[in-house]
Design a protein around this motif. Structure first.
Motif, short mmCIF file in Angstrom:
data_model
loop_
_atom_site.label_atom_id
_atom_site.label_comp_id
_atom_site.label_asym_id
_atom_site.label_seq_id
_atom_site.Cartn_x
_atom_site.Cartn_y
_atom_site.Cartn_z
N GLN A 190 7.93 -23.85 -6.44
CA GLN A 190 7.22 -22.62 -6.84
C GLN A 190 8.05 -21.79 -7.81
O GLN A 190 9.23 -21.57 -7.56
N LYS A 191 7.43 -21.32 -8.86
CA LYS A 191 8.16 -20.50 -9.83
C LYS A 191 8.17 -19.03 -9.39
O LYS A 191 7.17 -18.52 -8.91
N ILE A 192 9.32 -18.41 -9.54
CA ILE A 192 9.44 -16.99 -9.22
C ILE A 192 9.74 -16.26 -10.52
O ILE A 192 10.84 -16.39 -11.06
N ASN A 193 8.75 -15.56 -11.05
CA ASN A 193 8.96 -14.95 -12.38
C ASN A 193 9.71 -13.62 -12.26
O ASN A 193 10.03 -13.14 -11.17
N GLN A 194 9.96 -13.03 -13.43
CA GLN A 194 10.81 -11.84 -13.46
C GLN A 194 10.21 -10.65 -12.70
O GLN A 194 10.92 -9.92 -12.02
N ALA A 195 8.89 -10.50 -12.81
CA ALA A 195 8.24 -9.38 -12.11
C ALA A 195 8.45 -9.51 -10.60
O ALA A 195 8.75 -8.52 -9.90
N LEU A 196 8.34 -10.73 -10.09
CA LEU A 196 8.54 -10.96 -8.65
C LEU A 196 10.01 -10.71 -8.27
O LEU A 196 10.30 -10.12 -7.24
N GLU A 197 10.91 -11.16 -9.15
CA GLU A 197 12.34 -10.95 -8.87
C GLU A 197 12.66 -9.46 -8.81
O GLU A 197 13.40 -9.01 -7.93
N GLU A 198 12.09 -8.72 -9.76
CA GLU A 198 12.37 -7.27 -9.79
C GLU A 198 11.78 -6.58 -8.57
O GLU A 198 12.40 -5.71 -7.97
N TRP A 199 10.57 -7.02 -8.20
CA TRP A 199 9.94 -6.43 -7.01
C TRP A 199 10.81 -6.70 -5.77
O TRP A 199 11.05 -5.80 -4.96
N LEU A 257 0.81 -1.21 0.00
CA LEU A 257 0.00 0.00 0.00
C LEU A 257 0.85 1.26 0.00
O LEU A 257 0.53 2.23 -0.66
N SER A 258 1.93 1.21 0.76
CA SER A 258 2.72 2.42 0.95
C SER A 258 3.54 2.79 -0.28
O SER A 258 4.10 3.86 -0.35
N ASN A 259 3.61 1.89 -1.24
CA ASN A 259 4.52 2.17 -2.33
C ASN A 259 3.93 1.84 -3.71
O ASN A 259 3.85 0.68 -4.11
N GLN A 260 3.55 2.88 -4.41
CA GLN A 260 2.88 2.71 -5.71
C GLN A 260 3.80 2.06 -6.74
O GLN A 260 3.38 1.26 -7.56
N LYS A 261 5.08 2.41 -6.67
CA LYS A 261 6.04 1.86 -7.65
C LYS A 261 6.09 0.33 -7.52
O LYS A 261 6.01 -0.40 -8.50
N GLU A 262 6.18 -0.13 -6.28
CA GLU A 262 6.25 -1.58 -6.05
C GLU A 262 4.93 -2.25 -6.45
O GLU A 262 4.92 -3.35 -6.98
N LYS A 263 3.84 -1.56 -6.20
CA LYS A 263 2.53 -2.11 -6.55
C LYS A 263 2.45 -2.29 -8.07
O LYS A 263 2.03 -3.33 -8.57
N ARG A 264 2.90 -1.26 -8.80
CA ARG A 264 2.85 -1.32 -10.28
C ARG A 264 3.69 -2.47 -10.82
O ARG A 264 3.34 -3.10 -11.81
N MET A 265 4.81 -2.73 -10.15
CA MET A 265 5.70 -3.78 -10.64
C MET A 265 5.01 -5.14 -10.63
O MET A 265 5.38 -6.06 -11.34
N LEU A 266 4.00 -5.26 -9.77
CA LEU A 266 3.32 -6.55 -9.62
C LEU A 266 1.97 -6.57 -10.32
O LEU A 266 1.20 -7.52 -10.18
N ASP A 267 1.71 -5.50 -11.14
CA ASP A 267 0.41 -5.40 -11.82
C ASP A 267 0.08 -6.62 -12.67
O ASP A 267 -1.08 -6.98 -12.82
N SER A 268 1.11 -7.24 -13.23
CA SER A 268 0.88 -8.37 -14.13
C SER A 268 0.51 -9.65 -13.37
O SER A 268 0.15 -10.65 -13.96
N ILE A 269 0.60 -9.60 -12.05
CA ILE A 269 0.35 -10.80 -11.25
C ILE A 269 -0.89 -10.59 -10.39
O ILE A 269 -1.03 -9.53 -9.75
N LYS A 270 -1.77 -11.56 -10.40
CA LYS A 270 -2.94 -11.43 -9.53
C LYS A 270 -2.53 -11.98 -8.15
O LYS A 270 -2.36 -13.18 -7.98
N LEU A 271 -2.33 -11.06 -7.22
CA LEU A 271 -1.85 -11.49 -5.91
C LEU A 271 -3.00 -12.02 -5.05
O LEU A 271 -4.11 -11.52 -5.11
N ASN A 272 -2.70 -13.04 -4.28
CA ASN A 272 -3.66 -13.55 -3.31
C ASN A 272 -3.06 -13.33 -1.93
O ASN A 272 -2.28 -14.14 -1.42
N ASN A 273 -3.41 -12.19 -1.34
CA ASN A 273 -2.74 -11.75 -0.11
C ASN A 273 -3.36 -12.27 1.18
O ASN A 273 -3.39 -11.57 2.18
N HIS A 274 -3.85 -13.50 1.14
CA HIS A 274 -4.56 -13.99 2.33
C HIS A 274 -3.78 -15.03 3.12
O HIS A 274 -4.35 -15.89 3.78
#
Ligand SMILES: Nc1ncnc2c1ncn2[C@@H]1O[C@H](COP(=O)(O)OP(=O)(O)OP(=O)(O)O)[C@@H](O)[C@H]1O
Ligand SMILES: [Mg+2]
Length: 239
Positions: free
Chosen positions: A218-227, A130-147
């Motif tokens: 578990q696969k860690i894709n490039q977007a996750l690595e960059e984040w 929430l606190s960081n829009q840049k980090e949020k955008r980096m993960l836009d391509s991934i549907k996060l399940n934050n539960h």
């Protein structure tokens, strides 16, 4: 320190052994006769962090994660302190340096414990992004399940072992509700970034292989690595 000990209901004659210094945190082993505790100290402006962490530790404990019980969290003068149960065992890093031939098995145990944490449902608002829009955008391509409960600082200095199993999970300061893939990306980044400063190339590789197996491949894709890179640098004050 006198005031802190008093606030913690500890006698003034306890012995204090300094265990580690973080950037602005300190950890002591406290001995009072036969009792042993871990005392973690932060500047008082970070008191809320210990208050939140205490809740997370309790939740993890209730869900079968081997965490140390918290006895007390207090604020006194310029400091905030958490007094907790001292957990026996060596840090996993220490163990890996002693028995590098067990790196693969230890990696697997380490991964199993992380996967166990990440299977715990945690229906809290996630404040990881929430606190960081840049980090949020980096993960836009991934549907996060934050539960799920995620540790977000799961590395070999934050777990203890008896040489075979992981016996304690420490330092839940970053833990909260999130997507397990964020936790895996963070751990992978930490191991790849600084692992070679502590472990020989071969044992680090074996440890990483074991860990990947332990988390179920578990696969860690490039977007996750960059984040993970951006987030870790921010946490370390480098970003
Ligand atoms: N409850 C405990 N039982 C046994 N050892 C502990 C306990 N808490 C901390 N330690 C020891 O102290 C070390 C550092 O503790 P911790 O991870 O809580 O702080 P830190 O990493 O220095 O702080 P931070 O990363 O929050 O700045 C651990 O690696 C472990 O060796
Ligand atoms: Mg730590």
């Amino acid at each position: 320190m006198k005031t802190l000990l008093k606030e913690l209901d500890l006698p003034q004659h306890v012995t204090l052994e300094s265990i580690s210094w973080g950037r602005d945190s300190q950890v002591y082993k406290v001995k009072d006769g036969r009792n042993q505790f871990a005392l973690r100290v932060l500047p008082s402006n970070r008191h809320d962090q210990f208050v939140k962490e205490e809740k997370t530790i309790l939740y993890a404990k209730q869900h079968g994660i081997p965490v140390s019980n918290v006895h007390k969290v207090v604020k006194a003068e310029d400091y905030s302190a958490m007094l907790m149960e001292w957990a026996d065992g060596k840090t996993l890093l220490h163990q890996l340096q002693e028995t590098p031939e067990h790196a693969k098995l230890l990696g697997e145990e380490f991964g199993h414990m992380q996967a166990k944490i990440n299977r715990v449902n945690y229906n809290q608002p996630s404040n990881l992004l929430l606190s960081n829009q840049k980090e949020k955008r980096m993960l836009d391509s991934i549907k996060l399940n934050n539960h799920f409960l995620i540790h977000l600082d799961f590395h070999p200095l934050n777990v203890l072992t008896d040489g075979l199993n992981i016996t304690a999970v420490l330092d839940l300061v970053n833990a909260g509700a999130g997507d397990p893939r964020l936790d895996y990306a963070r751990t992978q980044y930490l191991l790849k970034m600084v692992g070679d400063q502590y472990l020989e190339e071969q044992s680090l590789k074996q440890f990483l292989d074991g860990w990947r197996k332990g988390i179920g491949g578990q696969k860690i894709n490039q977007a996750l690595e960059e984040w993970a890179e951006i987030r870790t640098k921010r946490d370390l004050g480098l970003g």
